[in-house]
Design a protein around this motif. Structure first.
Motif, PDB file in Angstrom:
ATOM      1  N   ARG A  36      17.585  -0.935  17.584  1.00 15.68           N
ATOM      2  CA  ARG A  36      17.702  -2.357  17.920  1.00 15.68           C
ATOM      3  C   ARG A  36      18.835  -2.596  18.915  1.00 15.68           C
ATOM      4  NH1 ARG A  36      17.357  -7.557  13.819  1.00 15.68           N
ATOM      5  NH2 ARG A  36      18.054  -9.130  15.308  1.00 15.68           N
ATOM      6  N   SER A  37      19.935  -1.899  18.740  1.00 13.21           N
ATOM      7  CA  SER A  37      21.069  -2.059  19.650  1.00 13.21           C
ATOM      8  C   SER A  37      20.693  -1.649  21.069  1.00 13.21           C
ATOM      9  CB  SER A  37      22.252  -1.222  19.164  1.00 13.21           C
ATOM     10  OG  SER A  37      22.714  -1.674  17.909  1.00 13.21           O
ATOM     11  N   ASN A  40      18.469  -4.225  22.543  1.00 12.66           N
ATOM     12  CA  ASN A  40      19.197  -5.456  22.847  1.00 12.66           C
ATOM     13  C   ASN A  40      19.972  -5.385  24.156  1.00 12.66           C
ATOM     14  OD1 ASN A  40      20.117  -6.140  19.347  1.00 12.66           O
ATOM     15  ND2 ASN A  40      18.240  -6.583  20.462  1.00 12.66           N
ATOM     16  N   CYS A 117      19.308 -12.274  23.762  1.00 12.89           N
ATOM     17  CA  CYS A 117      20.688 -11.974  23.392  1.00 12.89           C
ATOM     18  C   CYS A 117      20.986 -10.494  23.653  1.00 12.89           C
ATOM     19  CB  CYS A 117      20.899 -12.306  21.926  1.00 12.89           C
ATOM     20  SG  CYS A 117      22.511 -11.823  21.280  1.00 12.89           S
ATOM     21  N   CYS A 121      22.383  -6.165  17.766  1.00 16.47           N
ATOM     22  CA  CYS A 121      22.128  -6.566  16.377  1.00 16.47           C
ATOM     23  C   CYS A 121      22.750  -7.912  16.003  1.00 16.47           C
ATOM     24  CB  CYS A 121      22.614  -5.492  15.402  1.00 16.47           C
ATOM     25  SG  CYS A 121      21.781  -3.906  15.605  1.00 16.47           S
ATOM     26  N   ASN A 127      18.083 -13.125  19.346  1.00 17.23           N
ATOM     27  CA  ASN A 127      18.096 -11.672  19.179  1.00 17.23           C
ATOM     28  C   ASN A 127      16.950 -11.216  18.289  1.00 17.23           C
ATOM     29  OD1 ASN A 127      18.891  -9.003  17.920  1.00 17.23           O
ATOM     30  ND2 ASN A 127      20.607  -9.259  19.328  1.00 17.23           N
ATOM     31  N   SER A 131      13.932  -8.861  19.556  1.00 15.92           N
ATOM     32  CA  SER A 131      13.855  -7.552  18.900  1.00 15.92           C
ATOM     33  C   SER A 131      12.487  -7.339  18.266  1.00 15.92           C
ATOM     34  CB  SER A 131      14.946  -7.430  17.830  1.00 15.92           C
ATOM     35  OG  SER A 131      16.237  -7.486  18.406  1.00 15.92           O
TER      36      SER A 131
END
Length: 283
Positions: A36-37, A40, A117, A121, A127, A131
């Motif tokens: 996820r990071s 993002n 975003c 996370c 976000n 995601s």
């Protein structure tokens, strides 16, 4: 686990600056957070078919694990609260993760850059939606913003109160409607209230224009943008009722989506409030 490892490996290859990121000793949960990071922080552009395919397989598995919530599983306020007004069959209040809802469109509380975003996370709805949808959503938003910048100048940012339609991609909804809410810095004023009303009004008009019959509305501007929750709920409620008075025959359901218990109580207060004798229009 296999889809997770394959997608994480490809994500690292896609971002050479993170290629040395050690993931071998990571737990399954840690791997998902790293995925996820990396999603993002990824800038738009150069999204390959291979990376997209691995991502889609991973996100669909994640969605299956979370569980999709169809509109038929969400009671109306007439069923849930005994609200017998004309809009009782058109409105629902549902608490939970908006990215699970299988509706025509969900609403994203975007920022003025309109690219999602970039904080890894982060717990904001922007976000969460990006995601869940996947990196294609940022790609589409980027194309839209580049076009608007070509018309209005490279420093163009999306103003508060507008509504922008995109696909839902890996989300169970068909579409996402993005709107930028007002930011409240030094106390609430009339302009903030007018802009928030415009957010809800233009989101619903966007749905109407595209034949979208069901919309899930988030609590726009009440998080990072510091709009007082109680006033925001009043504005959202009044705007929706005004819209339904005019266009209710074109809409199957409008879902007020809340995440916090405190917001649920605020909307329950609006649901249970006695309807004024004079039929006011808020749109």
């Amino acid at each position: 686990m296999e889809k997770t490892d394959a997608f994480l490996k490809k994500l690292k290859e896609d971002s050479p600056e993170y290629g040395s990121l050690n993931t071998k000793e990571c737990s399954f949960g840690e791997k998902k957070r790293k995925i996820r990071s990396l999603m993002n922080i990824r800038m738009p552009g150069g999204l390959s078919d291979e990376l997209t395919g691995l991502q889609d397989a991973y996100l669909q598995e994640e969605l299956k694990a979370k569980g999709v919530v169809p509109l038929s599983d969400i009671p109306t306020i007439r069923e849930q609260y005994g609200n017998s007004s004309f809009y009782g069959e058109k409105i629902s209040l549902w608490q939970g993760d908006i990215t699970r809802l299988k509706v025509g469109a969900i609403v994203n509380a975007a920022n003025s850059r309109m690219l999602g975003c970039f904080i890894p996370c982060h717990k904001c709805i922007d976000n969460a939606i990006h995601s869940g949808a996947g990196m294609q959503l940022r790609e589409e938003c980027s194309r839209i913003m580049k076009h608007r910048q070509s018309l209005h100048g490279r420093n163009y940012e999306e103003p508060a109160g507008t509504a922008t339609l995109t696909k839902g991609y890996n989300l169970p909804c068909d579409y996402v409607i993005h709107t930028v809410g007002p930011i409240v810095y030094d106390g609430l004023n009339d302009k903030h209230c007018e802009e928030l009303c415009s957010c809800y009004e233009n989101v619903l008009k966007c749905a109407l224009a595209h034949g979208i019959k069901s919309v899930a509305l988030c609590c726009i501007s009440t998080g990072e943008f510091h709009f007082p929750n109680d006033k925001a709920a009043q504005i959202a409620w009044k705007t929706v009722i005004g819209f339904l008075r005019k266009h209710g025959e074109n809409m199957d359901r409008i879902v007020f989506n809340v995440f916090k218990d405190s917001d649920r109580k605020l909307y329950e207060g609006e649901i249970q409030r006695k309807e004024p004798a004079k039929k006011e229009s808020y749109v």
